[in-house]
Design an enzyme around this catalytic site. Structure first.
Site, PDB file in Angstrom:
ATOM      1  N   ASP A 270       0.763  -1.157  -0.170  1.00 34.38           N
ATOM      2  CA  ASP A 270      -0.078   0.110  -0.084  1.00 34.38           C
ATOM      3  C   ASP A 270       0.872   1.318  -0.110  1.00 34.38           C
ATOM      4  O   ASP A 270       1.863   1.375   0.742  1.00 34.38           O
ATOM      5  CB  ASP A 270      -0.932  -0.009   1.086  1.00 34.38           C
ATOM      6  CG  ASP A 270      -1.893   1.147   1.307  1.00 34.38           C
ATOM      7  OD1 ASP A 270      -2.820   1.034   0.337  1.00 34.38           O
ATOM      8  OD2 ASP A 270      -1.788   1.857   2.030  1.00 34.38           O
TER       9      ASP A 270
ATOM     10  N   GLU B  42       1.720  -0.469  -4.919  1.00 32.25           N
ATOM     11  CA  GLU B  42       0.639   0.323  -5.453  1.00 32.25           C
ATOM     12  C   GLU B  42       1.333   1.645  -5.192  1.00 32.25           C
ATOM     13  O   GLU B  42       1.754   2.379  -4.210  1.00 32.25           O
ATOM     14  CB  GLU B  42      -0.423   0.320  -4.256  1.00 32.25           C
ATOM     15  CG  GLU B  42      -1.546   1.188  -4.855  1.00 32.25           C
ATOM     16  CD  GLU B  42      -2.022   2.094  -3.680  1.00 32.25           C
ATOM     17  OE1 GLU B  42      -3.370   2.818  -3.920  1.00 32.25           O
ATOM     18  OE2 GLU B  42      -1.405   2.375  -2.671  1.00 32.25           O
TER      19      GLU B  42
HETATM   20  C1  NOJ Z   1      -4.488   3.050  -0.868  1.00 36.98           C
HETATM   21  C2  NOJ Z   1      -5.574   1.987  -0.796  1.00 36.98           C
HETATM   22  O1  NOJ Z   1      -6.026   1.251  -1.967  1.00 36.98           O
HETATM   23  C3  NOJ Z   1      -6.789   2.787  -0.180  1.00 36.98           C
HETATM   24  O2  NOJ Z   1      -7.797   1.995  -0.208  1.00 36.98           O
HETATM   25  C4  NOJ Z   1      -6.243   3.285   1.105  1.00 36.98           C
HETATM   26  O3  NOJ Z   1      -7.507   4.518   1.631  1.00 36.98           O
HETATM   27  C5  NOJ Z   1      -5.091   4.156   1.023  1.00 36.98           C
HETATM   28  N1  NOJ Z   1      -4.142   3.536   0.360  1.00 36.98           N
HETATM   29  C6  NOJ Z   1      -4.603   4.490   2.339  1.00 36.98           C
HETATM   30  O4  NOJ Z   1      -4.033   3.192   2.868  1.00 36.98           O
END
Ligand code: NOJ
Length: 566
Positions: free
Chosen positions: A216, A277
């Site tokens: 993440d 991500e």
């Molecule tokens: C990316 C995640 O996919 C999202 O759902 C989240 O709100 C943010 N990162 C913060 O962790």
């Protein structure tokens, strides 16, 4: 615990061409009837995942959490939320998925913890300057009494990126940084203890048989806070080319991932995979996909496209470039942060036909503005065949195999997403794609939970039953059967050769050739186009027949006689 096929030749490289299915655990399946999806729910639906033909499952966070951000506010990274099950349930789930030949990827959230994490509680109970505070980003405020936040930065979910704490003696105290919600304090990755602890977390899950990790906010960990407190930093701007944003995509973050690779991922046999991500400039994405780092990175370019052939071709060409750097391409049309693409592709032109922005604006009107849902589904089915024809890994989001649309009319007071909660009525946020899945046409929760169990907090709309798994199972032409057939065909057709060649075709048509003599043609124009002559392998619409025309909004895969591909 063993991985599914440790001895197979692709045991090291499975992630390069995998079809990965994202499970958002709280809305996938509820085995214990408390209204919240859980791990035993996932285990109970392994049959569905196996019949779909996915190679792996990626689980969004299932860790203890107050759900201030759908579980991305983690209280304890090495435990299961008791409402979602136990570690034994997790192990049983992994065993069941592995027995079905499905690998397991878990989400890790290294940028922040929740404000209920033991470290954050300790930080609140400790004085400024203490070791406990140094794990987070605490700073004194500005102005008389330190009453002003340390900088003017605004958080991604709205409002200031700093929150003031009350010190143990009751006086107003320091401020801590939260790039996301206030319940998600940012960690300070210059601290060795923070780095070591995440290595432990990775080992903990790898030891339990997890095959890979989704990372993440991978571009956010390393920050230069103090050099920029007196300037306005645009936090929403994450895509700079130069790697010189104070808070995002700094070169030093790759040292973190090099250590993950060396000290954990490659220390296992087979090595564990990781996918970043990272919302970064396309030219910077390869860094996150470096084989000496995480190895793979999401490409959100296709995800950002409207229904437009030129835009999509540019996104695809950009995504293919990742292969040159020793990684694989990755493709995504929807995830838990987007308006479902089935709906997106039916939203009329406004800021780009079918774009994320146009779709979000539509959701914010509670879905009252006209949207062509049938057209959206038709295009989504076509987009699936385009996506699955591309070399690389494909990430699917739960429910897209049912052709589910976004639920735009969730009442404001039932919304859970911090984006909605903090927007003051301006944005409905991401909950419309997180509603509990429908498994059966009837029943109080449409098979999501046991009959008589609690209802999910966000109610399923009436129309969900008609598109449930059971309603589509075995029905020729249903979206579920299209997904099953497409994944099966893809597996048969895909070779080790990742080559892709664009064929000349009419404007608005994406026509590509793959090794082994097959082609994928998608018609994004407004008129019929001719299909290449040959064996029709699969089409997104029953109206498409071999040698015939390809209507607007459809795709077909064709084996062309004598064509051995590029
Ligand atoms: C990316 C995640 O996919 C999202 O759902 C989240 O709100 C943010 N990162 C913060 O962790």
């Amino acid at each position: 615990m063993a991985s599914p096929t440790p001895a197979s030749p692709d045991a090291r490289d499975w992630w390069r061409r995998a079809v990965v299915y994202q499970v958002y655990p709280r809305s996938f399946a509820d085995a214990d009837g408390d209204g919240l999806g859980d791990l035993r729910g996932v285990t109970s639906r392994v049959g569905h995942l196996a019949s779909l033909g996915v190679d792996a499952v990626w689980l969004s966070p299932f860790y203890p959490s107050a759900l201030a951000d759908g579980g991305y506010d983690v209280d304890d990274h090495r435990a299961v939320d008791p409402r979602l099950g136990t570690l034994e349930d997790f192990d049983a789930m992994v065993r069941a998925l592995h027995a079905a030949g499905i690998r397991v990827v878990v989400d890790v959230v290294p940028n922040h913890t929740s404000d209920r994490h033991a470290w954050f509680r300790e930080a609140l109970a400790s004085p400024p300057g203490s070791r406990a505070r140094s794990r987070y980003v605490f700073r004194d405020g500005r102005g008389p009494g330190g009453d002003e936040p340390p900088s003017s930065w605004q958080s991604i979910f709205g409002g200031p990126a700093w929150e003031r704490v009350t010190e143990a003696d009751g006086t107003p105290g320091q401020w801590f940084l939260h790039i996301f919600a206030p319940e998600q304090p940012d960690l300070d990755w210059s601290e060795e203890e923070v780095r070591e602890d995440m290595l432990e977390t990775l080992r903990f899950w790898a030891d339990r048989g997890v095959d890979g990790f989704r990372v993440d906010v991978a571009h956010g960990l390393v920050k230069d806070v103090d050099g920029h407190l007196d300037v306005h930093v645009e936090i929403l701007e994450t895509g700079r080319e130069g790697g010189n944003h104070p808070l995002w995509d700094r070169d030093e973050v790759q040292e973190v991932y090099a250590s993950w690779r060396r000290d954990v991922l490659d220390a296992y046999d087979p090595p564990r995979s990781a996918v970043a991500e990272a919302s970064v400039h396309p030219g910077r994405r390869a860094r996150y996909a470096d084989p000496l780092g995480l190895g793979q990175a999401f490409n959100f370019d296709l995800f950002a496209c409207g229904w437009d052939a030129d835009e999509m071709r540019t996104a695809i060409d950009g995504g293919l470039a990742q292969m040159a750097a020793g990684s694989s391409a990755t493709w995504t049309l929807s995830n838990h942060d987007s308006v479902r693409h089935t709906t997106r592709f039916g939203v009329p032109t406004r800021g780009g036909a079918g774009s994320q922005e146009a779709a979000k604006a539509w959701v914010t009107t509670d879905g009252r503005d006209p949207v062509d849902l049938d057209l959206g589904l038709r295009r989504a089915r076509a987009a699936l065949l385009l996506e699955l024809a591309l070399p690389g890994a494909v990430y699917l989001y739960q429910g897209e195999e049912l052709g589910l649309h976004e639920v735009a009319d969730i009442p404001w007071d039932a919304l859970e997403d911090p984006i909605a909660v903090r927007s003051g009525g301006a944005e409905k946020g991401r909950d419309g794609c997180r509603v509990a899945l429908p498994w059966t046409p009837h029943g109080t929760t449409l098979g999501f939970g046991p009959e008589g169990g609690a209802l999910p907090g966000m109610r399923q709309p009436d129309w969900f039953g008609a598109v449930s798994v059971a309603a589509q199972d075995g029905v020729p032409g249903s979206t579920l059967e299209l997904y099953r057939a497409a994944l099966r065909r893809r597996r048969e057709l895909t070779t080790d050769d990742d080559a892709l060649t664009w064929a000349d075709d009419a404007p608005g048509v994406l026509h590509l050739e793959r090794p082994g003599g097959w082609r994928s043609v998608t018609n994004l124009s407004e008129v019929d186009v001719a299909l290449p002559a040959g064996e029709l392998l699969l089409a997104s619409d029953a109206a498409v027949v071999a040698g015939g025309a390809l209507p607007p909004g459809t795709s077909a895969w064709v084996r062309v006689a004598g064509d051995d591909g590029p």
